[in-house]
Design a protein around this motif. Structure first.
Motif, mmCIF file in Angstrom:
data_model
loop_
_atom_site.group_PDB
_atom_site.id
_atom_site.type_symbol
_atom_site.label_atom_id
_atom_site.label_comp_id
_atom_site.label_asym_id
_atom_site.label_seq_id
_atom_site.Cartn_x
_atom_site.Cartn_y
_atom_site.Cartn_z
ATOM 1 N N ARG A 321 0.859 -1.184 0.000
ATOM 2 C CA ARG A 321 0.000 0.000 0.000
ATOM 3 C C ARG A 321 0.899 1.238 0.000
ATOM 4 N N PHE A 322 0.408 2.282 -0.631
ATOM 5 C CA PHE A 322 1.146 3.536 -0.679
ATOM 6 C C PHE A 322 0.530 4.505 0.325
ATOM 7 N N VAL A 323 1.361 5.105 1.178
ATOM 8 C CA VAL A 323 0.871 6.066 2.156
ATOM 9 C C VAL A 323 1.518 7.422 1.886
ATOM 10 N N TYR A 324 0.765 8.491 2.182
ATOM 11 C CA TYR A 324 1.314 9.831 1.955
ATOM 12 C C TYR A 324 0.701 10.836 2.916
ATOM 13 N N HIS A 325 1.488 11.881 3.196
ATOM 14 C CA HIS A 325 1.042 12.997 4.021
ATOM 15 C C HIS A 325 0.261 13.973 3.153
ATOM 16 N N ASP A 326 -0.794 14.532 3.707
ATOM 17 C CA ASP A 326 -1.622 15.483 2.966
ATOM 18 C C ASP A 326 -1.975 16.643 3.888
ATOM 19 N N ARG A 327 -1.397 17.800 3.610
ATOM 20 C CA ARG A 327 -1.719 18.981 4.411
ATOM 21 C C ARG A 327 -2.435 19.997 3.540
ATOM 22 N N LYS A 328 -3.317 20.739 4.138
ATOM 23 C CA LYS A 328 -4.121 21.711 3.415
ATOM 24 C C LYS A 328 -3.597 23.117 3.657
ATOM 25 N N ARG A 329 -3.862 23.983 2.698
ATOM 26 C CA ARG A 329 -3.399 25.361 2.837
ATOM 27 C C ARG A 329 -4.011 25.994 4.079
ATOM 28 N N GLY A 330 -3.181 26.744 4.775
ATOM 29 C CA GLY A 330 -3.568 27.251 6.083
ATOM 30 C C GLY A 330 -3.004 26.405 7.192
ATOM 31 N N ALA A 592 2.327 25.623 23.965
ATOM 32 C CA ALA A 592 2.177 26.973 24.501
ATOM 33 C C ALA A 592 3.408 27.814 24.204
ATOM 34 N N PHE A 593 4.577 27.230 24.375
ATOM 35 C CA PHE A 593 5.840 27.905 24.073
ATOM 36 C C PHE A 593 5.944 28.182 22.577
ATOM 37 N N HIS A 594 5.570 27.201 21.768
ATOM 38 C CA HIS A 594 5.716 27.274 20.316
ATOM 39 C C HIS A 594 4.767 28.306 19.709
ATOM 40 N N GLU A 595 3.552 28.360 20.199
ATOM 41 C CA GLU A 595 2.523 29.191 19.572
ATOM 42 C C GLU A 595 2.764 30.685 19.745
ATOM 43 N N TYR A 596 3.741 31.066 20.541
ATOM 44 C CA TYR A 596 4.066 32.483 20.689
ATOM 45 C C TYR A 596 4.410 33.113 19.339
ATOM 46 N N SER A 597 4.952 32.322 18.427
ATOM 47 C CA SER A 597 5.372 32.856 17.125
ATOM 48 C C SER A 597 4.258 32.838 16.086
ATOM 49 N N PHE A 598 3.115 32.231 16.385
ATOM 50 C CA PHE A 598 2.061 32.136 15.381
ATOM 51 C C PHE A 598 1.512 33.524 15.035
ATOM 52 N N LYS A 599 1.577 33.860 13.762
ATOM 53 C CA LYS A 599 1.210 35.192 13.262
ATOM 54 C C LYS A 599 1.982 36.292 13.988
ATOM 55 N N ASN A 600 3.171 35.922 14.490
ATOM 56 C CA ASN A 600 3.953 36.849 15.318
ATOM 57 C C ASN A 600 5.444 36.597 15.124
ATOM 58 N N LEU A 601 5.887 36.345 13.893
ATOM 59 C CA LEU A 601 7.302 36.076 13.655
ATOM 60 C C LEU A 601 8.166 37.263 14.050
ATOM 61 N N GLY A 602 7.625 38.460 13.936
ATOM 62 C CA GLY A 602 8.383 39.637 14.344
ATOM 63 C C GLY A 602 8.572 39.730 15.839
ATOM 64 N N GLY A 603 7.787 38.988 16.611
ATOM 65 C CA GLY A 603 7.915 39.010 18.062
ATOM 66 C C GLY A 603 9.065 38.183 18.585
ATOM 67 N N TYR A 676 -2.853 31.641 6.750
ATOM 68 C CA TYR A 676 -3.400 31.993 5.442
ATOM 69 C C TYR A 676 -4.920 32.052 5.580
ATOM 70 N N PRO A 677 -5.598 33.011 4.948
ATOM 71 C CA PRO A 677 -5.076 33.960 3.958
ATOM 72 C C PRO A 677 -4.284 35.110 4.579
ATOM 73 N N VAL A 678 -3.704 35.919 3.689
ATOM 74 C CA VAL A 678 -2.918 37.070 4.116
ATOM 75 C C VAL A 678 -3.842 38.130 4.710
ATOM 76 N N THR A 679 -3.501 38.595 5.898
ATOM 77 C CA THR A 679 -4.243 39.680 6.545
ATOM 78 C C THR A 679 -3.262 40.778 6.933
ATOM 79 N N LYS A 680 -3.729 41.791 7.645
ATOM 80 C CA LYS A 680 -2.918 42.977 7.888
ATOM 81 C C LYS A 680 -1.665 42.679 8.710
ATOM 82 N N HIS A 681 -1.652 41.561 9.470
ATOM 83 C CA HIS A 681 -0.471 41.281 10.282
ATOM 84 C C HIS A 681 0.751 40.963 9.423
ATOM 85 N N TRP A 682 0.544 40.555 8.185
ATOM 86 C CA TRP A 682 1.678 40.348 7.284
ATOM 87 C C TRP A 682 2.387 41.675 7.030
ATOM 88 N N ASP A 683 1.629 42.732 6.809
ATOM 89 C CA ASP A 683 2.218 44.061 6.609
ATOM 90 C C ASP A 683 2.850 44.571 7.893
#
Length: 771
Positions: A321-330, A592-603, A676-683
């Motif tokens: 059998r063939f197995v594969y990872h499938d992730r969706k945008r976002g 909890a530690f990891h999610e600090y960067s979510f939509k906050n890479l500049g932080g 995703y999608p792109v919102t004002k936090h990207w700017d």
């Protein structure tokens, strides 16, 4: 067994511990004396501390085991002398260790067939394969075999060349070709070809991949726009490939100014899905059946492609059998799917969902065919853990691991006994939470046992029968030790080797000093390293430089002894304190530690500012008025962002290969953390938006052939700085890709920049680094 560092390292560690714990402020140091000139000899001393010079001075830091088939024995190669090597055979069952063969006898045997050596420990053995009775190896572009009983050597007959074309089945009977963007099945015996598809086109091709253009520039070869992604089943009946829709995917172009072949530049254009694009390349999964000579589009959602290569992350299992990872945008939906080629159907084995993101770099899938089960990893509990599923129904059976720890890797699963061997971090109290340890646990989640208890970073290798484990462990201040253990108890059977760091210490090198500070929330502990010059004087004041990289896909402060591989050693030697640390938002510390960067890479830079201020409160030798920063890639973004966001704090920065606006970079990495999608936090987090806030000295650098982050990312920032009438420095490096640390001119210019603008000294003119 405990780790015993050399005495001088213990003394240094005690000094720093006492200094950090002082309750009474130390007396004010004498005023620093800053020379107006940093000399050629200063640079020569620093050059000795570059990674490529230090690495050669460490011997036997790692042991690669080669287990003999069907025996509890393995051999490994060990460095000896200046550049020699010896081969050691270990009998784990009988607890013996000896030479794998008589090196002197083998040397004489080799000389009889014309293969000469300067000593018994400089034998011309390339890619050796050693058994109890013989050794096979390559030399002089020939295959050789030596009898280790009578010590006679002979040239092995050349095997027939079985080189086959791309897309050829394992049995060699079929070849899947792409012609005019369509699939063609060819019989290798008869040469008869059958066209399987007719609707392929340049925008919607079958099987084609997106190649990285780097090799074409460096090899002066044509751009390989005809690479294919075809995965054959072991029985050669089926193959999995794809049909890619890239009709709305744009291209990037890299220009090589200095080709070495005349003055005309060379340009290569290539497909590159960028973050924020309205549509990414999407691929239908295609099943090829050689028995019926048919190509079938499977009834399953299309998979997305976010970078180079092919779109399918998968493989054939032992059950055909063939197995594969499938992730969706976002990146909030992630599935593991299985293809049954006989019925041409696809089923979902497991489906993960999260309201923020699912990290694809941590997902583990392990098939257990004898038990008709599989193991899947998830962070659904707040930590990375393992779960057991029924392979037939897809139902969750039980959690295998739990608690406040992060599973890092599975080293092996003993299906017969029902044991999982895995490395994890964060479970053991009162030690660095990043330290990896090896554990054993039952598949039903019971019987968890720690097998490598030493407070250190462990890297392990299991024997094929799961009876033994080879464990190499170290800390940033204690050199690697490699031992053999029982997997049932974790008990050490024997010491295999200790790393030899004599040559390293002879240079005056000292390991960086671990530190612990609180994050900006005043409760989360952060861990880092402080690199000091070898002639460090605690009564002086030193500028401090932050070696930054806050990418959420991992953590980046070394935990093993291999800190001599850092550029920070040489930079510190010029008269700086250099730090490396991981703030909130990086990985391997729980959700909890990891999610600090979510939509906050500049932080990501925020904790670094807090940490430097806290360190300056502890250590009077840190000059908080002279703070610098450097980094590359995401660290290049961090560097510029820190200079713009904290212009009164960071005085000097060197930003290399930075993705200064996340939409100017690859889709996969950036959308993973920015959403995703792109919102004002990207700017809001774009360096282009806040470039006008620059006050300090900033050097921007980029390689003209960077295939990972296009040079446009830096040049777009340059445009914003010019519009804001800001002074800055820029260097574009011909024929360089993403990692500029491989360029001696860049390394020297980075030194010069900090020496001149942070140390307030004059660097030696035109110093040449030997590389």
């Amino acid at each position: 067994m405990t780790i015993t560092p050399p005495p001088h390292l213990v003394l240094l560690s005690v000094f720093f511990l006492l200094t950090a714990c002082q309750s009474i402020p130390p007396s004010k140091p004498s005023s620093p004396h800053v020379d107006k000139y940093v000399t050629q000899s200063d640079y020569r001393r620093a050059e000795q501390f570059l990674p490529h010079n230090l690495k050669t001075l460490v011997k036997n830091a790692w042991l690669e085991a080669h287990w003999l088939d069907g025996k509890n024995m393995f051999w490994f190669r060990q460095q000896v002398g200046e550049d020699g090597q010896q081969f050691i055979l270990v009998d784990a069952q009988n607890n013996t260790q000896k030479y794998a063969f008589d090196h002197a006898k083998l040397m004489m045997a080799l000389e009889k067939v014309g293969l000469k050596s300067s000593s018994p420990f400089h034998l011309p053995l390339n890619n050796p394969n050693i058994t109890s009775n013989d050794i096979r190896f390559q030399s002089d572009e020939k295959a050789w075999r030596c009898d280790l009983v009578n010590y006679r050597c002979h040239n092995e007959p050349s095997k027939p060349d079985k080189t086959t074309g791309a897309g050829t089945s394992p049995n060699g009977q079929w070849q899947l070709l792409v012609k005019d963007y369509n699939l063609v099945l060819r019989s290798t015996a008869s040469g008869i070809e059958k066209q399987l598809t007719n609707d392929g086109s340049e925008k919607r091709p079958y099987a084609l991949t997106h190649s990285n253009p780097s090799a074409s520039f460096y090899d002066h070869s044509p751009y390989p726009d005809n690479g294919t992604d075809i995965m054959w089943s072991a029985n050669s009946r089926f193959a999995i490939t794809h049909k890619l829709d890239r009709s709305n995917t744009g291209k990037l172009t890299l220009v090589q100014a200095d080709t070495g072949n005349g003055l005309r530049p060379r340009a290569i254009s290539y497909y590159y899905p960028m973050a924020g694009d309205k549509q990414l390349p999407m691929a239908d999964i295609i099943l090829i059946d050689t028995q019926t000579s048919q190509a079938t589009k499977l009834d399953t959602p299309a998979v997305m492609q976010t970078y180079y290569g092919g779109p399918i992350w998968g493989w054939w299992q032992d059950n055909d059998r063939f197995v594969y990872h499938d992730r969706k945008r976002g990146n909030q939906h992630y599935a593991m799917r299985e293809i049954n080629p006989e019925t041409k159907t696809v089923r979902t084995l497991v489906n993960e969902q999260d309201d923020k993101f699912i990290d694809p770099w941590t997902q583990i899938y392990w098939h257990l065919p004898k038990r008709n089960e599989f193991v899947w990893s998830s962070q659904r509990s707040g930590y990375q853990h393992l779960y057991l599923y029924d392979g037939k129904t897809g139902e969750l059976k039980n959690a295998i691991t739990q608690g406040e720890m992060t599973v890092r890797v599975i080293r092996g699963i003993d299906e017969k006994k029902g044991y999982v061997y895995f490395e994890a971090s964060g479970r053991e109290p009162n030690r660095d939470p990043y330290y990896r340890h090896l554990y054993r646990v039952n598949l039903d989640g019971t019987g968890l046992k720690l097998l490598t208890p030493e407070p250190a970073e462990h890297s392990t290798q299991l024997s094929e029968d799961f009876q033994y484990v080879i464990d190499t462990y170290s800390t940033t201040t204690s050199a690697p030790i490699t031992v053999l253990r029982h997997t049932q108890t974790g008990k050490v059977i024997k010491l295999l080797q200790r790393a030899d760091i004599t040559g390293l210490l002879a240079t005056g090198w000292q390991p960086p000093k671990p530190f612990r500070v609180l994050a900006g929330d005043n409760k989360t502990p952060l861990y880092g390293l402080m690199y000091l010059p070898s002639n460090f004087d605690p009564n002086k004041k030193y500028p401090i430089i932050d070696d930054i990289y806050t990418g959420p896909h991992n953590f980046f402060t070394p935990k093993s002894f291999n800190t001599y591989g850092s550029q920070a050693n040489a930079l510190a030697e010029l008269g700086f304190i250099v730090i490396k640390m991981d703030g909130r938002g990086t990985s391997k510390r729980g959700r909890a530690f990891h999610e600090y960067s979510f939509k906050n890479l500049g932080g990501g830079v925020d904790d670094h500012v807090v940490a430097i201020k806290r360190l300056a409160q502890q250590f009077a030798f840190i000059d908080l008025d002279k703070v610098g920063i450097y980094g590359f890639s995401a660290g290049g973004y961090d560097t510029a962002h820190a200079m713009f966001k904290y212009p009164e704090f960071f005085k000097v920065g060197v930003a290399a290969s930075g993705n200064h606006d996340f939409r100017a970079d690859k889709a996969g990495w950036n959308e993973m953390w920015m959403g995703y999608p792109v919102t004002k936090h990207w700017d809001e987090q774009s360096n282009l938006t806040i470039a006008k806030q620059l006050r300090g000295k900033l050097l921007l650098a980029h390689g003209e052939l960077d295939p990972n982050v296009h040079p446009a990312a830096t040049l777009q920032l340059v445009a914003k700085l010019m519009q804001a009438n800001k002074d800055f420095d820029l260097m574009i490096y011909p024929n360089m890709g993403h990692v500029l640390d491989k360029n001696p001119y860049f390394v020297r210019k980075r030194w010069d920049y900090f020496v001149e603008h942070l140390l307030d000294a004059q660097p030696p003119k035109d110093y040449h680094l030997n590389w």
